[in-house]
Design an enzyme around this catalytic site. Structure first.
Site, PDB file in Angstrom:
ATOM      1  N   TYR A 191       0.905  -1.013  -0.005  1.00 23.50           N
ATOM      2  CA  TYR A 191       0.103   0.075   0.025  1.00 23.50           C
ATOM      3  C   TYR A 191       0.687   1.304  -0.169  1.00 23.50           C
ATOM      4  CZ  TYR A 191       0.873   1.884   4.425  1.00 23.50           C
ATOM      5  OH  TYR A 191       1.544   2.480   5.519  1.00 23.50           O
ATOM      6  N   PHE A 480      -2.100  -5.993   9.934  1.00 23.04           N
ATOM      7  CA  PHE A 480      -1.575  -6.087   8.173  1.00 23.04           C
ATOM      8  C   PHE A 480      -0.163  -7.086   8.277  1.00 23.04           C
ATOM      9  CE2 PHE A 480       0.897  -3.212   5.105  1.00 23.04           C
ATOM     10  CZ  PHE A 480       0.249  -3.857   3.972  1.00 23.04           C
ATOM     11  N   ASN A 482       2.033  -7.109   6.170  1.00 26.90           N
ATOM     12  CA  ASN A 482       3.412  -6.370   5.924  1.00 26.90           C
ATOM     13  C   ASN A 482       3.891  -5.713   7.078  1.00 26.90           C
ATOM     14  OD1 ASN A 482       3.956  -7.533   3.586  1.00 26.90           O
ATOM     15  ND2 ASN A 482       3.610  -5.837   2.236  1.00 26.90           N
ATOM     16  N   TYR A 483       3.200  -5.266   7.921  1.00 28.06           N
ATOM     17  CA  TYR A 483       3.635  -4.819   9.219  1.00 28.06           C
ATOM     18  C   TYR A 483       3.896  -6.173  10.130  1.00 28.06           C
ATOM     19  CZ  TYR A 483       1.958  -0.306   8.083  1.00 28.06           C
ATOM     20  OH  TYR A 483       1.823   1.130   7.374  1.00 28.06           O
ATOM     21  N   ARG A 484       4.550  -7.007   9.817  1.00 30.76           N
ATOM     22  CA  ARG A 484       5.073  -8.476  10.720  1.00 30.76           C
ATOM     23  C   ARG A 484       4.992  -7.975  12.131  1.00 30.76           C
ATOM     24  NH1 ARG A 484       3.880 -13.431   8.391  1.00 30.76           N
ATOM     25  NH2 ARG A 484       4.925 -13.356   6.150  1.00 30.76           N
TER      26      ARG A 484
END
Length: 542
Positions: A191, A480, A482-484
């Site tokens: 994003y 989210f 990709n925000y591991r």
């Protein structure tokens, strides 16, 4: 691409290898020799393969390992190191690496950029090999057909630059940090500041190439629509090795507008007032306008020795300054936006500005986006949430008090709406669409390398996350990919791997989780491609 058969090893030889791998961190040379011999047999390449396989004894090993570590928390002498690092130069090297890692039963970690908040692409508690894709970064831009083919090791900065080289009125909706790698970014959703106009990166992916667990190279047609669906938001590393994505380019105006406006709790229009109105405006305004909100505890300029909260609105508008000022005068009067707050730039210069809003003053040119080198990686912790109902004034006042008490952890609020509300939650594995006002990133950075400092700041982030429980999504509390964030669950891949995977999987993927599990079970039934938060397989009944 012809299928390649796995090399067969005798049971005794495999046992010797497994024993060697399970011993101390320092591998003996036989692992390197065995892997290199296998790679030679399974790679159609004139490359001197010893130049792309690095053992721990290789003098270049530390540099290759550390070049793409972006979180200093995972760059210490105690951090587990890979047995080998493989840096493929072509697709056959990737095919061979998959076959050979599988044949010696060593976990393969796939790294395409290193902006991996928990380091799961380059650390592990079991013996492992890193497949680092940084050399696979070719980008082919076809302006006539408005598409680009982007290899997984390319950075977003390189993607933006190569598009700009060919056209001043095309762009691509992806992240604002130029050093992020394409492979992880796109496959996890991807994003950026054009998501309200054009959706996520994955919403604009039309084809892909992946190396599967058998070493085959597959495109959209040969992998099938299920797997193509899974790697557009489900995380590519659960299903194979992404080689490239084919993406649709999007139109951007010749002139766009950027601005930053700041308030604190001590200004006439307070941060509280600003955030209250921002929640009403940012998800509902013109879809060409992205109004990111940053909230940060800072030192007070009014009462020395105390802290306040600063609210910063950072924006991109796909149009001119006069138009955005007119829109926000009506919709967001508390922002107080004036034309002198705005800077009209080309789209590529807006990319530079978003990375560093001093860049244009410093004379930075688009070529800066090709720079992969960081001066140093800092220490950081990130977490995420989704907000579906606006937070009340009382709620905000209480949250700001907690931020000041904690001292350093801040928020990034990213508004949704626009295109994000038009795409169904099951169109891709990324489910966070209609009904979400904004996404929260919890953000804390520090420089002190001591273990005590790390514990303190990560605990701060966890406490603020806990305080936010009443204000965010529930059942499950969304996150989210990709925000591991390993705090929300990890998988040991034992007999309860589905249940363990469902804990974090339901947060990342919602109702899409079970479809991902079914696809994973079909394409990688032995769960070779795995990490601490990968999609699990369904185990066969005993």
């Amino acid at each position: 691409m012809a299928k390649r058969c796995l090399a067969y090893f005798s049971t005794a030889f495999l046992l010797l290898i497994v024993f060697a791998l399970s011993s101390a961190q320092t591998p003996d040379s036989s692992i390197y020799d065995t892997f290199l011999h296998c790679l030679t047999q399974h790679t159609n390449s004139s490359t001197q393969l010893s130049n792309i396989v690095f053992a721990q004894t290789n003098p270049s090993f530390p540099t290759v390992l550390q070049n793409y570590i972006r979180n200093a928390r995972f760059n210490t002498s105690q951090t587990p190191k890979p047995l080998l690092i493989v840096t493929p130069l072509r697709e056959s090297h990737v095919q061979g690496a998959v076959i050979c890692a599988k044949s010696v039963n060593v976990q393969l970690k796939i790294r395409s950029g290193g902006h991996d908040y928990e380091g799961i692409s380059y650390i592990s508690d079991v013996p492992f090999i890193i497949l680092d894709l940084f050399n696979l970064r070719a980008i082919t831009v076809d302006i006539e057909n408005e598409v680009a083919v982007v290899q997984a090791g390319a950075t977003l900065g390189e993607v933006y630059y190569r598009i700009w080289e060919k056209s001043k009125v095309h762009g691509f909706p992806a992240g604002v940090c130029p050093t992020v790698g394409v492979g992880g970014h796109f496959s996890g959703g991807g994003y950026g500041n054009m998501l309200r106009k054009y959706g996520l990166s994955v919403d604009n992916v039309i084809d892909a190439q992946i190396v599967d667990v058998k070493g085959n190279v597959l495109d959209r047609k040969s992998m099938g629509e299920d797997l193509f669906w899974a790697i557009r938001g489900g995380g590519g590393a659960s299903f194979g090795v992404i080689l490239s994505f084919t993406v649709k380019l999007v139109p951007v105006p010749e002139t766009v507008t950027v601005f930053r406006v700041e308030k604190t709790l001590e200004t006439n229009v307070t941060a509280t007032d600003l955030v209250l109105q921002w929640q009403q405006v940012a998800p509902n305004t013109d879809d060409r306008l992205f109004l990111r909100l940053l909230l940060q505890p800072v030192s007070s300029k009014v009462v020395k020795g105390t802290k306040t909260v600063r609210a910063s609105v950072v924006a991109l508008f796909l149009g001119g300054a006069d138009e955005v000022v007119s829109i926000l005068e009506k919709e967001f009067p508390l922002l107080g936006l004036k034309k002198e707050n705005c800077t009209e730039v080309s789209w590529i210069d807006s990319v530079l500005w978003w990375n560093d809003d001093e860049s244009l003053k410093n004379g930075d040119k688009p070529e800066t986006l090709l720079d992969r080198n960081l001066n140093s990686a800092g220490f950081l912790k990130r977490k995420s949430d989704y907000v579906q109902n606006a937070i009340s004034r009382d709620g905000l006042v209480w949250i700001f008090q907690k931020m000041i008490e904690l001292g350093k952890t801040g928020f990034v609020f990213n508004p949704y709406g626009g295109k994000m509300g038009e795409i169904s939650s099951d169109a891709t594995p990324f489910p966070h669409r209609k009904g979400n006002l904004f996404k929260i990133q919890y953000s804390v950075n520090w420089d002190d390398p001591s273990a005590g400092a790390g514990q303190n700041f990560t605990n701060q982030a966890k406490r603020l996350y806990s305080y936010m429980t009443p204000f965010v999504s529930k059942n499950p509390r969304r996150a989210f990919l990709n925000y591991r964030d390993l705090d929300i669950g990890v998988n040991n891949f034992g007999k309860n791997s589905f249940e363990e995977g469902e804990v974090y999987g339901s947060k990342y993927f919602g109702e899409n989780f079970e479809r991902l599990v079914n696809i994973k079970t079909k394409v990688d039934p032995e769960n070779f491609f795995r990490n601490e938060q990968s999609v699990p397989v369904l185990l066969s009944p005993a």
